[in-house]
Design a protein around this motif. Sequence first.
Motif, PDB file in Angstrom:
ATOM      1  N   GLY A 108       0.907  -1.271  -0.004  1.00  0.00           N
ATOM      2  CA  GLY A 108       0.031   0.115   0.109  1.00  0.00           C
ATOM      3  C   GLY A 108       0.833   1.435  -0.037  1.00  0.00           C
ATOM      4  O   GLY A 108       2.144   1.290   0.374  1.00  0.00           O
ATOM      5  N   GLY A 109       0.291   2.527  -0.565  1.00  0.00           N
ATOM      6  CA  GLY A 109       1.096   3.629  -0.270  1.00  0.00           C
ATOM      7  C   GLY A 109       2.405   3.529  -1.049  1.00  0.00           C
ATOM      8  O   GLY A 109       2.698   2.996  -2.284  1.00  0.00           O
ATOM      9  N   LYS A 110       3.430   4.177  -0.253  1.00  0.00           N
ATOM     10  CA  LYS A 110       4.678   3.991  -0.722  1.00  0.00           C
ATOM     11  C   LYS A 110       5.505   2.670  -0.146  1.00  0.00           C
ATOM     12  O   LYS A 110       6.592   2.569   0.157  1.00  0.00           O
ATOM     13  CB  LYS A 110       5.712   5.228  -0.070  1.00  0.00           C
ATOM     14  N   VAL A 136       1.171 -10.656   7.315  1.00  0.00           N
ATOM     15  CA  VAL A 136       1.794  -9.519   6.347  1.00  0.00           C
ATOM     16  C   VAL A 136       0.827 -10.263   5.074  1.00  0.00           C
ATOM     17  O   VAL A 136       1.168 -11.358   4.826  1.00  0.00           O
ATOM     18  CB  VAL A 136       3.026  -9.547   6.081  1.00  0.00           C
ATOM     19  N   THR A 137       0.147  -9.444   4.514  1.00  0.00           N
ATOM     20  CA  THR A 137      -0.712 -10.175   3.499  1.00  0.00           C
ATOM     21  C   THR A 137       0.293 -10.362   2.125  1.00  0.00           C
ATOM     22  O   THR A 137       1.180  -9.783   1.776  1.00  0.00           O
ATOM     23  CB  THR A 137      -1.754  -9.053   2.805  1.00  0.00           C
ATOM     24  N   GLU A 138      -0.310 -11.493   1.356  1.00  0.00           N
ATOM     25  CA  GLU A 138       0.576 -11.812   0.266  1.00  0.00           C
ATOM     26  C   GLU A 138      -0.035 -11.752  -0.976  1.00  0.00           C
ATOM     27  O   GLU A 138       0.611 -11.953  -1.969  1.00  0.00           O
ATOM     28  CB  GLU A 138       0.767 -13.298   0.330  1.00  0.00           C
ATOM     29  N   THR A 209      -4.046   7.602   0.293  1.00  0.00           N
ATOM     30  CA  THR A 209      -4.743   8.877   0.716  1.00  0.00           C
ATOM     31  C   THR A 209      -5.267   8.698   2.171  1.00  0.00           C
ATOM     32  O   THR A 209      -5.375   9.597   2.833  1.00  0.00           O
ATOM     33  CB  THR A 209      -5.793   8.908  -0.123  1.00  0.00           C
ATOM     34  N   ASP A 210      -5.532   7.344   2.509  1.00  0.00           N
ATOM     35  CA  ASP A 210      -5.977   7.274   3.997  1.00  0.00           C
ATOM     36  C   ASP A 210      -6.985   8.161   4.381  1.00  0.00           C
ATOM     37  O   ASP A 210      -7.156   8.834   5.370  1.00  0.00           O
ATOM     38  CB  ASP A 210      -4.688   7.234   4.871  1.00  0.00           C
ATOM     39  N   CYS A 211      -8.227   8.257   3.404  1.00  0.00           N
ATOM     40  CA  CYS A 211      -9.315   9.195   3.693  1.00  0.00           C
ATOM     41  C   CYS A 211      -9.961   8.635   5.091  1.00  0.00           C
ATOM     42  O   CYS A 211     -10.385   9.554   5.636  1.00  0.00           O
ATOM     43  CB  CYS A 211      -9.986   9.081   2.510  1.00  0.00           C
ATOM     44  N   LYS A 271      -3.197   3.788 -13.370  1.00  0.00           N
ATOM     45  CA  LYS A 271      -1.907   4.294 -13.332  1.00  0.00           C
ATOM     46  C   LYS A 271      -1.360   4.147 -12.093  1.00  0.00           C
ATOM     47  O   LYS A 271      -0.447   4.998 -11.409  1.00  0.00           O
ATOM     48  CB  LYS A 271      -2.086   5.726 -13.620  1.00  0.00           C
ATOM     49  N   ARG A 272      -1.608   2.850 -11.543  1.00  0.00           N
ATOM     50  CA  ARG A 272      -1.064   2.513 -10.325  1.00  0.00           C
ATOM     51  C   ARG A 272       0.484   2.599  -9.996  1.00  0.00           C
ATOM     52  O   ARG A 272       0.980   3.134  -8.895  1.00  0.00           O
ATOM     53  CB  ARG A 272      -1.761   1.166  -9.561  1.00  0.00           C
ATOM     54  N   TRP A 273       1.030   2.208 -10.974  1.00  0.00           N
ATOM     55  CA  TRP A 273       2.680   2.139 -11.035  1.00  0.00           C
ATOM     56  C   TRP A 273       3.156   3.671 -10.851  1.00  0.00           C
ATOM     57  O   TRP A 273       4.336   3.912 -10.291  1.00  0.00           O
ATOM     58  CB  TRP A 273       3.017   1.835 -12.270  1.00  0.00           C
ATOM     59  N   ALA A 277       0.783   9.997  -7.041  1.00  0.00           N
ATOM     60  CA  ALA A 277       0.660  10.847  -7.918  1.00  0.00           C
ATOM     61  C   ALA A 277      -0.382  10.558  -9.064  1.00  0.00           C
ATOM     62  O   ALA A 277      -0.762  11.457  -9.740  1.00  0.00           O
ATOM     63  CB  ALA A 277       2.004  11.194  -8.542  1.00  0.00           C
ATOM     64  N   ARG A 278      -0.772   9.380  -8.877  1.00  0.00           N
ATOM     65  CA  ARG A 278      -1.729   8.886  -9.957  1.00  0.00           C
ATOM     66  C   ARG A 278      -3.123   9.668  -9.810  1.00  0.00           C
ATOM     67  O   ARG A 278      -3.970   9.883 -10.666  1.00  0.00           O
ATOM     68  CB  ARG A 278      -2.078   7.555  -9.913  1.00  0.00           C
ATOM     69  N   TYR A 279      -3.243   9.818  -8.752  1.00  0.00           N
ATOM     70  CA  TYR A 279      -4.754  10.698  -8.421  1.00  0.00           C
ATOM     71  C   TYR A 279      -4.925  12.038  -9.084  1.00  0.00           C
ATOM     72  O   TYR A 279      -5.757  12.471  -9.407  1.00  0.00           O
ATOM     73  CB  TYR A 279      -4.928  10.788  -6.746  1.00  0.00           C
ATOM     74  N   ASP A 280      -3.534  12.898  -8.905  1.00  0.00           N
ATOM     75  CA  ASP A 280      -3.554  14.180  -9.613  1.00  0.00           C
ATOM     76  C   ASP A 280      -3.946  14.110 -11.142  1.00  0.00           C
ATOM     77  O   ASP A 280      -4.552  14.689 -11.895  1.00  0.00           O
ATOM     78  CB  ASP A 280      -2.062  14.846  -9.335  1.00  0.00           C
ATOM     79  N   GLY A 454     -12.880   3.594  -2.837  1.00  0.00           N
ATOM     80  CA  GLY A 454     -11.507   3.811  -3.730  1.00  0.00           C
ATOM     81  C   GLY A 454     -11.680   2.350  -4.467  1.00  0.00           C
ATOM     82  O   GLY A 454     -10.481   2.173  -5.234  1.00  0.00           O
ATOM     83  N   GLU A 455     -12.312   1.336  -4.723  1.00  0.00           N
ATOM     84  CA  GLU A 455     -12.565   0.375  -5.204  1.00  0.00           C
ATOM     85  C   GLU A 455     -13.567   0.674  -6.400  1.00  0.00           C
ATOM     86  O   GLU A 455     -14.381   1.161  -6.133  1.00  0.00           O
ATOM     87  CB  GLU A 455     -13.050  -0.996  -4.453  1.00  0.00           C
ATOM     88  N   ILE A 456     -13.601  -0.230  -7.639  1.00  0.00           N
ATOM     89  CA  ILE A 456     -14.311   0.053  -8.669  1.00  0.00           C
ATOM     90  C   ILE A 456     -15.363  -0.761  -8.604  1.00  0.00           C
ATOM     91  O   ILE A 456     -15.199  -2.124  -8.580  1.00  0.00           O
ATOM     92  CB  ILE A 456     -13.411   0.057  -9.953  1.00  0.00           C
TER      93      ILE A 456
HETATM   94  N1  ATP Z   1      -0.004  -8.438  -0.431  1.00  0.00           N
HETATM   95  C1  ATP Z   1      -0.657  -7.737  -1.280  1.00  0.00           C
HETATM   96  N2  ATP Z   1      -0.321  -7.725  -2.683  1.00  0.00           N
HETATM   97  C2  ATP Z   1      -1.050  -6.915  -3.566  1.00  0.00           C
HETATM   98  N3  ATP Z   1      -2.145  -6.312  -3.238  1.00  0.00           N
HETATM   99  C3  ATP Z   1      -2.518  -6.362  -1.880  1.00  0.00           C
HETATM  100  C4  ATP Z   1      -1.776  -6.814  -0.957  1.00  0.00           C
HETATM  101  N4  ATP Z   1      -2.531  -6.711   0.166  1.00  0.00           N
HETATM  102  C5  ATP Z   1      -3.617  -5.881   0.067  1.00  0.00           C
HETATM  103  N5  ATP Z   1      -3.327  -5.606  -1.227  1.00  0.00           N
HETATM  104  C6  ATP Z   1      -4.464  -4.630  -1.966  1.00  0.00           C
HETATM  105  O1  ATP Z   1      -3.671  -3.501  -2.376  1.00  0.00           O
HETATM  106  C7  ATP Z   1      -4.977  -2.495  -2.585  1.00  0.00           C
HETATM  107  C8  ATP Z   1      -4.287  -1.064  -2.091  1.00  0.00           C
HETATM  108  O2  ATP Z   1      -3.874  -1.089  -0.813  1.00  0.00           O
HETATM  109  P1  ATP Z   1      -4.026   0.164   0.175  1.00  0.00           P
HETATM  110  O3  ATP Z   1      -5.610   0.682   0.479  1.00  0.00           O
HETATM  111  O4  ATP Z   1      -3.501  -0.302   1.179  1.00  0.00           O
HETATM  112  O5  ATP Z   1      -3.314   1.145  -0.323  1.00  0.00           O
HETATM  113  P2  ATP Z   1      -3.270   2.232  -1.496  1.00  0.00           P
HETATM  114  O6  ATP Z   1      -4.486   2.013  -2.493  1.00  0.00           O
HETATM  115  O7  ATP Z   1      -1.979   2.740  -1.835  1.00  0.00           O
HETATM  116  O8  ATP Z   1      -4.104   3.547  -0.410  1.00  0.00           O
HETATM  117  P3  ATP Z   1      -5.531   4.280  -0.344  1.00  0.00           P
HETATM  118  O9  ATP Z   1      -6.556   3.395  -0.697  1.00  0.00           O
HETATM  119  O10 ATP Z   1      -5.591   5.152   0.742  1.00  0.00           O
HETATM  120  O11 ATP Z   1      -5.217   5.346  -1.632  1.00  0.00           O
HETATM  121  C9  ATP Z   1      -6.090  -2.918  -1.803  1.00  0.00           C
HETATM  122  O12 ATP Z   1      -7.224  -2.953  -2.442  1.00  0.00           O
HETATM  123  C10 ATP Z   1      -5.655  -4.393  -1.369  1.00  0.00           C
HETATM  124  O13 ATP Z   1      -6.613  -5.236  -1.665  1.00  0.00           O
END
Ligand code: ATP
Length: 505
Positions: A108-110, A136-138, A209-211, A271-273, A277-280, A454-456
């Motif tokens: 997530g995030g950075k 720790v999620t996989e 964003t951690d809204c 643009k997740r990569w 900055a993808r949100y802007d 934040g999910e589609i």
């Molecule tokens: N181990 C993992 N590998 C890949 N994706 C994961 C993993 N664990 C969780 N995820 C998924 O990653 C997505 C994004 O995670 P998260 O919400 O923590 O960060 P973000 O999108 O950067 O932050 P925000 O949602 O606040 O903008 C979530 O939809 C989650 O389901």
Amino acid sequence: MRLCSMITLQDVQNSCSWGGNWFAEIFVGKCETLAHILASVAAPARFRHSDVNRKKTRQHQWWCSDVTFHCADQELCEQWVRATNEQLSSLSMSNRPKSLLVYINPYGGKQRGERIYEQKVAPVFRRAGIFTDVIVTERANHARDHLKTEANLDKYDGVVCVGGDGMFSELLHGLVTRTQTDHDVDQNQSDAELVPCSLRIGIIPAGSTDCVCFATVGTNDPITSALHIVVGDSQPMDVCSVHQKDVFLRYSISLLGYGFYGDLQAESERKRWLGPARYDLSGIKTFLCHNLYEGSISFLPAGDNVGHPRDKQPCRSGCRVCQHSKDEHNEIRGWKTVQGEFIAINSASMSCACPRCPKGLSPFAHLADGTTDLILVRKCSRLDFFRHLLRHTNKQDQFDHSFVEVHRVRKFSFQPRRHELASPEEQSEHLKTTGFNPKISAQTSAVSSWSCDGEILHQAAIRVSVQHQLIRLSTLLPTIGPGTKQRDAKKINNNGKREDFPGKL
Ligand SMILES: Nc1ncnc2c1ncn2[C@@H]1O[C@H](COP(=O)(O)OP(=O)(O)OP(=O)(O)O)[C@@H](O)[C@H]1O
């Protein structure tokens, strides 16, 4: 006895051998007078007491201060700790968690979730004597699936997510689904009364964003969130259930957005990569496209007791509107329907404040009153829409435009005018041919998707019901809003009201 009357904020924990001296750690709330008494006693035996304090410069941020007390002899020190422990135990501390299940999203995030947890959060939990199981999620949905089926929830007092809004959403879905399964409630029935979850959810912000964290804690600070969890704070929250016909789709706790926010979300996923900055970039692209969507919205308005989105009554700690909202449930109001062309249809179940938009999409939305604020932005020029967006960042009322209407509602449903593209395959085919999913071109009525926390959600025709106080977060709303200036907070102080520690000091 004087000692016990001074300790109004709780908790005590483990004593251990440290540095050759007998040493005990006490995790309490604010207790300055106790510090004075013990600090005056000199000697080799000692114990440490930790206070939860609010930062002077940042109103919503908490930090932990330690005072080490030295004692003339070990026996006296033990007596102090024992007496303190006994007094603290006799206080009502049932809210304090002893055991937590923690899920960390390492991506997530950075991608700093693990580091944030190890460096900032785990030490706080350890000092408070909280037992933790850490996963720790996989993969995506790992946490959700684990909570749904495998996790032995009887072992824990709460679950914690280290990540962003998407990760929080996973825990929300896992926990709510598990609770309904355990109670034989069918989530597919849109009118089913869902069973509230018994475990609290703590959020350690480590996303982009951690809204949800910002809107409920007032800041995105991992230590503040950890301290809220440790002192046992609890905030009830409404959850929207989203259905298409009799099929359950998702839960939402913050923003359901169709049109502008749906498109923005879909674009930013591609643009997740780019990281945060993808949100802007996606925001600019979506704004320039200026798409319009035709459809009809039916909604069940809430009663007058829960106020109005423009009444300037923010949801704060001890919110009266939320407290009395249960009585509102039997009111009978007729459904209303509006139709037309819309740039955005938003349902805000909380303010949706975030650092970029400090007031939020609906600054006076309530977290636990059984309603959501339905914001309809009708067809307007790009310039007018820009003016509307700009008002999210300044003090002007963003609803004060002829093309914007806002309603506080208990349920709503949306039906796009055109038929939806039937399947995700059909939509991706559409994306390939048009370059922008799933619309055809600017100014053309087509079908967008919903951004659900934040999910589609690819289904456009949905039905939404607010589930009153379905979950509890391990936090306590500030008495002043995120973004409120220090001098405003001082005004509250001068009036004799406490700020971020209601019922605790
Ligand atoms: N181990 C993992 N590998 C890949 N994706 C994961 C993993 N664990 C969780 N995820 C998924 O990653 C997505 C994004 O995670 P998260 O919400 O923590 O960060 P973000 O999108 O950067 O932050 P925000 O949602 O606040 O903008 C979530 O939809 C989650 O389901």
